[in-house]
Write an enzyme that holds these catalytic residues in place. Structure first.
Site, short mmCIF file in Angstrom:
data_model
loop_
_atom_site.label_atom_id
_atom_site.label_comp_id
_atom_site.label_asym_id
_atom_site.label_seq_id
_atom_site.Cartn_x
_atom_site.Cartn_y
_atom_site.Cartn_z
N GLU A 74 -19.25 2.33 -0.24
CA GLU A 74 -18.45 1.76 -1.34
C GLU A 74 -19.25 1.64 -2.64
O GLU A 74 -18.69 1.76 -3.73
CB GLU A 74 -17.91 0.38 -0.94
CG GLU A 74 -16.96 0.41 0.26
CD GLU A 74 -17.65 0.52 1.60
OE1 GLU A 74 -18.90 0.34 1.65
OE2 GLU A 74 -16.98 0.80 2.61
N ASP B 242 -7.30 -8.24 12.15
CA ASP B 242 -8.69 -7.85 11.94
C ASP B 242 -9.59 -9.06 11.72
O ASP B 242 -10.80 -8.99 11.95
CB ASP B 242 -8.82 -6.90 10.73
CG ASP B 242 -8.57 -5.46 11.12
OD1 ASP B 242 -8.68 -5.14 12.32
OD2 ASP B 242 -8.25 -4.66 10.23
N PHE C 85 -14.59 -4.93 0.76
CA PHE C 85 -15.72 -4.02 0.52
C PHE C 85 -15.73 -3.48 -0.90
O PHE C 85 -16.78 -3.14 -1.43
CB PHE C 85 -15.67 -2.86 1.51
CG PHE C 85 -15.40 -3.30 2.93
CD1 PHE C 85 -16.05 -4.41 3.46
CD2 PHE C 85 -14.48 -2.64 3.72
CE1 PHE C 85 -15.79 -4.83 4.76
CE2 PHE C 85 -14.22 -3.06 5.02
CZ PHE C 85 -14.88 -4.16 5.54
N ARG D 126 0.83 -1.21 0.00
CA ARG D 126 0.00 0.00 0.00
C ARG D 126 0.86 1.26 0.00
O ARG D 126 0.45 2.30 -0.51
CB ARG D 126 -0.97 0.00 1.18
CG ARG D 126 -0.31 -0.14 2.53
CD ARG D 126 -1.34 0.04 3.63
NE ARG D 126 -0.82 -0.37 4.93
CZ ARG D 126 -1.35 -0.02 6.07
NH1 ARG D 126 -2.43 0.74 6.10
NH2 ARG D 126 -0.84 -0.44 7.21
N SER E 140 -5.32 4.65 5.74
CA SER E 140 -4.87 3.26 5.61
C SER E 140 -4.76 2.81 4.16
O SER E 140 -4.12 1.81 3.87
CB SER E 140 -5.74 2.31 6.42
OG SER E 140 -7.05 2.29 5.95
N HIS F 192 -5.68 -4.20 1.58
CA HIS F 192 -5.74 -5.21 2.65
C HIS F 192 -6.24 -6.55 2.12
O HIS F 192 -7.04 -7.23 2.76
CB HIS F 192 -6.65 -4.74 3.79
CG HIS F 192 -6.09 -3.58 4.57
ND1 HIS F 192 -5.26 -2.64 4.02
CD2 HIS F 192 -6.26 -3.22 5.86
CE1 HIS F 192 -4.94 -1.74 4.94
NE2 HIS F 192 -5.52 -2.07 6.08
C1 LIG Z 1 -18.43 -1.80 4.63
C2 LIG Z 1 -17.30 -1.23 5.38
N1 LIG Z 1 -16.58 -0.24 4.85
C3 LIG Z 1 -15.51 0.26 5.50
C4 LIG Z 1 -15.14 -0.24 6.71
C5 LIG Z 1 -13.93 0.30 7.42
N2 LIG Z 1 -14.34 1.00 8.63
C6 LIG Z 1 -14.28 0.44 9.86
S1 LIG Z 1 -14.85 1.42 11.07
C7 LIG Z 1 -15.16 2.68 9.99
C8 LIG Z 1 -15.64 4.01 10.50
C9 LIG Z 1 -17.06 4.06 10.74
O1 LIG Z 1 -17.43 5.04 11.65
P1 LIG Z 1 -17.98 4.65 13.08
O2 LIG Z 1 -18.48 3.26 13.00
O3 LIG Z 1 -18.89 5.71 13.52
O4 LIG Z 1 -16.63 4.62 13.91
P2 LIG Z 1 -16.36 4.91 15.47
O5 LIG Z 1 -17.38 5.88 15.98
O6 LIG Z 1 -16.45 3.60 16.22
O7 LIG Z 1 -14.98 5.45 15.55
C10 LIG Z 1 -14.82 2.29 8.69
C11 LIG Z 1 -14.96 3.11 7.50
C12 LIG Z 1 -15.92 -1.29 7.24
N3 LIG Z 1 -15.62 -1.85 8.41
N4 LIG Z 1 -16.98 -1.76 6.56
#
Ligand SMILES: Cc1ncc(C[n+]2csc(CCOP(=O)(O)OP(=O)(O)O)c2C)c(N)n1
Ligand SMILES: [Mg+2]
Lengths: 285, 331
Positions: free
Chosen positions: B70, B129, B95, B23, B49, B121
Site C-alpha cells: 500500500e 473480518d 491499510f 463498493r 473486492s 471496507h
Molecule cells: C496490509 C494488508 N494489505 C492487504 C491485505 C488484504 N489481504 C489479505 S490476505 C492477502 C493476500 C496475501 O497473500 P497470502 O498471504 O500469500 O495469501 P494466501 O496464500 O493465504 O492465500 C491480502 C492482500 C491485508 N490483510 N493486509
C-alpha cells in the site's frame, strides 16, 4: 528431540484432523479463508504437538516458546490447533467470526490467550517477532521465537525492513517459517508481483535459508532443529505447500484464498479428508 | 417527510428498500470515469473486492497491480498524479489510508497530486473480518491533512456519482466506501454537488426540534429514527453531509439556527469524525447542544453488520435516544 515413527504417524493424523476442523469452522462461520489454513496443517501440527515448549493450561508461562502468526487470515488453523492442544474447549471453534466470540475473524491478542499477537494486516509479524526475540536476548531468556509468514506478504516493504534488521542483529533465537504456496488474492504470486528468487534474497540479507516440503513433517522438523542449532544467524524455513491441500477442488487454486466452502462442498471436503484416514501422502512416502 | 426535491428512493420505508453495496456503486463510477483517458486505477492485491476488476476488463492498459504494497501504491500514484494522470488507489481503508498515511500526507497531499484514494471496507459494517479490518479512524486521518478533500457517500448511487465527480475535482480526494449491501436512499436523479449537503427528510410544519446531521449508510437509520420521532411529535431534519471536507458550513449553521439542537450520526469514532467536524463549526459560529451517535472510542469486533450497528449503539433507537437527550439540554 527424537521423532519416532509412531509419533510421526500421530502428527499426520493430527494434521488431518485439524483440516477437518478448519472445514467445519469455516462452513459454520459462512466467511473466512480456506486455502492457506489447509496448506499449513502439517506445520501447525508439528509446531504445537512436537516442537514448541509450551503449556496450554498456562498460556502466559514466561519460558514458553513464542509462535507469532503474521498472516492472520489463516487463523482457522491456529484456532483449531490451539483448541486441540488444550488451550480452550473444542466446541468454541464453532463461534469463529461471530459476535462476542474470542475467535475473531483475525486473531486478537487480547481476545484469546494463546494468541501471541494481533495480526491480519500483513507484513508486520516479523518485526514483532524481532521485538520478542530481542526482549529474550535482553533478558537472557532461553525461549525461541517463531514467526509464520505468508509468501504474499513479502510484497510489503515492512517485511524487508525486518529481514534486514534480523540479519544485521544476527538474531539466531528467531526462526521464520514461510508458507510458500504461490497464491495470493489476485492470482499466483509470480504473476501478481514475483517473489523469486526468495532464497537468494534472504541469503543476501544474512539469513540461513532452508527449503522444505511443507507437508513432510519429518523434513520440516529436521529443518527447525537445524535452525535452532545455527548460531550467529536467523533462519528462514521456506515451506513449500499446496494451498487447499487435502481437498481436491481447492488445491492450487487462488480462488479459494478467501472464501469458505458451502455446506455441500464441505460435505465433499470432509469425505475426502476422512478417506485419507489421517494420512496425507508426502513425496517421501 | 422525505424531501421530494432531491428525488429520494420512494421505497426507503418499505420492508425491502432495495440494497446495493457502496463498493459496487464505486466500481460502476470508476468504469464510467474510465472515459477520461488520464484515469488510471491501482490496487494492492484486492482487485475483486474493491470492484476495480470492472475497470480492468475494459481498460487493462490503465490498470496497475501493485501487489500487497500500500505504501508503494500511494507513492507511485503520487508520481503518476504529478505527471498528468488521475490515479485512483484501492485497498481497505485500514491499510490505505491506514498503513500508507504518511505517503498520502507528503507525496500526495503536500504535493497536491491529483490522486483519488478509495478507502474500502470502512466502518465496523465490514463485519466478520473483525477489528483489524474495520476502519473507524479514516475520516479523522484524512480530514486532518491539508489539501485533502473527503467524501462519505450514503449509498451505492451516491458512491457512483461521487467517484465520477472526483475525476473533475482537482487534487487529492478521499472516498470512504463500505463492503456490505446497504439500503438505497437516493436515485439516479438525486443531485450530487461536491461540498453541498442536502436534507433527506424535513418534518412538516414551520418549526424544527432537532437537526440530525450525518454521512454514510447510517443515514438510513437516521431516516427511520426521524419517522419514528415524527410519530412522537418531534420534528426533525435529516441532513446528508456527504462531503466532510470542504464542509458545508453555511448549511450546518443554518440548520442549527432553525433547530437549536443537533445530533450527528456516523460509523466512525466520535473522536475526529463527522460529529467533530460539525462541532468545530458550531462551536465557533452558533453553539447549540449536540449529541454524537458514533463509535465511542472502542475497537469493533467480528459480527454481522446489523448486529454490530446494534452492539455499538448506531441503531435507530440510539438516534432516538440521542435526540431525546439533546432536547432535554435545549435552552
Ligand atoms: C496490509 C494488508 N494489505 C492487504 C491485505 C488484504 N489481504 C489479505 S490476505 C492477502 C493476500 C496475501 O497473500 P497470502 O498471504 O500469500 O495469501 P494466501 O496464500 O493465504 O492465500 C491480502 C492482500 C491485508 N490483510 N493486509
Ligand atoms: Mg500465499
Amino acid at each position: 528431540m527424537l521423532l519416532s515413527y509412531h509419533r510421526l504417524k500421530e502428527l499426520y493424523k493430527t494434521a488431518n484432523r485439524l483440516r477437518e476442523d478448519v472445514i467445519e469452522m469455516l462452513t459454520e462461520a459462512g466467511s473466512g479463508h480456506s486455502a492457506g489454513p489447509l496448506g499449513m496443517a502439517e506445520v501447525f501440527a508439528a509446531m504445537y504437538f512436537f516442537i514448541l515448549n509450551h503449556r496450554p493450561k498456562e498460556p502466559s508461562w514466561p519460558q514458553r516458546d513464542r509462535l507469532i502468526l503474521s498472516n492472520g487470515h489463516i487463523c482457522p488453523i491456529l484456532y483449531a490447533t490451539l483448541a486441540r492442544a488444550g488451550y480452550f474447549p473444542l466446541k468454541e471453534l464453532k463461534t469463529l467470526r461471530k459476535l462476542g466470540s474470542r475467535l475473531q475473524g483475525h486473531p486478537h491478542r487480547k481476545s484469546l490467550s494463546g494468541v501471541e499477537t494481533t495480526s491480519g494486516p500483513l507484513g508486520s509479524g516479523l518485526s514483532q517477532a524481532i521485538g520478542v526475540a530481542l526482549a529474550a536476548r535482553l533478558d537472557g531468556a532461553r525461549y525461541h521465537t517463531y514467526v509464520i509468514m505468508s509468501d504474499g506478504e513479502h510484497q510489503e516493504g515492512n517485511v524487508w525492513e525486518a529481514v534486514m534488521f534480523a540479519g544485521k542483529n544476527r538474531l539466531s533465537n528467531l526462526t521464520a517459517i514461510i508458507d510458500r504456496n504461490n497464491i495470493q488474492i489476485d492470482g499466483y504470486t509470480e504473476d501478481v508481483m514475483p517473489l523469486e528468487p526468495l532464497r537468494d534474497k534472504y541469503q543476501a540479507f544474512g539469513w540461513n535459508v532452508i527449503d522444505v516440503n511443507g507437508h513432510d513433517i519429518e523434513e520440516f522438523v529436521a529443518a527447525v532443529l537445524e535452525a535452532k542449532a545455527v548460531y550467529e544467524k536467523p533462519t528462514v524455513i521456506i515451506a513449500h505447500t499446496i494451498p487447499g491441500k487435502g481437498v481436491s477442488f481447492m488445491e492450487q487454486k487462488y480462488q479459494w484464498h478467501g472464501i469458505p466452502p458451502t455446506k455441500e462442498q464441505a460435505k465433499e471436503a470432509l469425505r475426502q479428508l476422512r478417506r485419507l484416514g489421517g494420512k496425507i501422502k508426502s513425496e517421501h512416502d | 417527510m422525505l424531501n421530494l426535491e432531491i428525488y429520494p428512493n420512494h421505497k426507503i420505508f418499505d420492508k425491502d428498500p432495495g440494497q446495493e453495496a457502496l463498493r459496487d456503486g464505486y466500481g460502476k463510477g470508476l468504469l464510467e470515469a474510465g472515459k477520461e483517458r488520464n484515469v488510471v486505477v491501482l490496487t494492492a492485491d484486492l482487485e475483486e473486492s474493491t470492484r476495480c476488476q470492472w475497470f480492468k476488463k475494459v481498460y487493462p492498459e490503465r490498470f496497475i497491480e501493485c501487489g500487497v504494497a500500500e505504501q508503494n501504491m500511494a507513492a507511485i500514484a503520487a508520481g503518476l498524479g504529478i505527471s498528468g494522470k488521475i490515479p485512483f488507489i484501492n485497498s481497505y481503508a485500514t491499510f490505505s489510508p491506514g498503513r500508507n498515511w504518511e505517503q498520502i500526507r507528503t507525496t500526495i497531499a503536500y504535493n497536491d497530486a491529483n490522486v483519488k484514494i478509495a478507502g474500502h471496507h470502512a466502518g465496523i459494517s465490514t463485519g466478520p473480518d473483525g477489528a483489524t479490518h474495520q476502519a473507524i479512524e479514516d475520516i479523522a486521518l484524512m480530514r486532518s491533512i491539508p489539501n485533502m478533500k473527503v467524501v462519505v457517500p450514503c449509498d451505492a448511487e451516491e458512491a457512483r456519482k461521487a467517484t465520477l465527480a472526483s475525476v473533475f475535482i482537482w487534487g487529492p480526494v478521499y472516498l470512504r466506501l463500505a463492503r456490505e449491501k446497504t439500503p438505497l436512499l437516493t436515485t439516479p436523479e438525486t443531485p450530487f454537488v461536491f461540498g453541498k449537503s442536502y436534507p433527506l427528510w424535513i418534518s412538516k410544519g414551520k418549526t424544527l426540534d432537532v437537526a440530525i446531521i450525518g454521512a454514510g449508510p447510517l443515514l438510513y437509520n437516521a431516516l427511520l429514527a426521524a419517522k419514528e420521532l415524527e410519530n412522537q411529535k418531534i420534528k426533525s431534519v435529516v441532513i446528508n453531509l456527504h462531503t466532510i471536507k470542504p464542509l458545508d458550513k453555511k448549511a450546518i449553521v443554518d440548520w442549527a439556527k432553525k433547530a437549536k439542537a443537533v445530533v450527528t450520526v456516523e460509523e466512525h469514532n466520535v473522536l475526529g469524525g463527522v460529529g467533530s467536524a460539525v462541532a468545530e463549526v458550531l462551536a465557533q459560529e452558533y453553539p447549540v447542544p449536540m449529541e454524537f451517535v458514533g463509535i465511542k472510542d472502542v475497537f469493533g469486533q467480528s459480527g454481522k453488520i446489523y448486529e454490530l450497528w446494534k452492539k455499538y449503539h448506531l441503531d435507530v433507537k440510539d438516534i432516538i435516544l440521542a435526540t431525546k437527550k439533546v432536547l432535554k439540554r435545549k435552552l
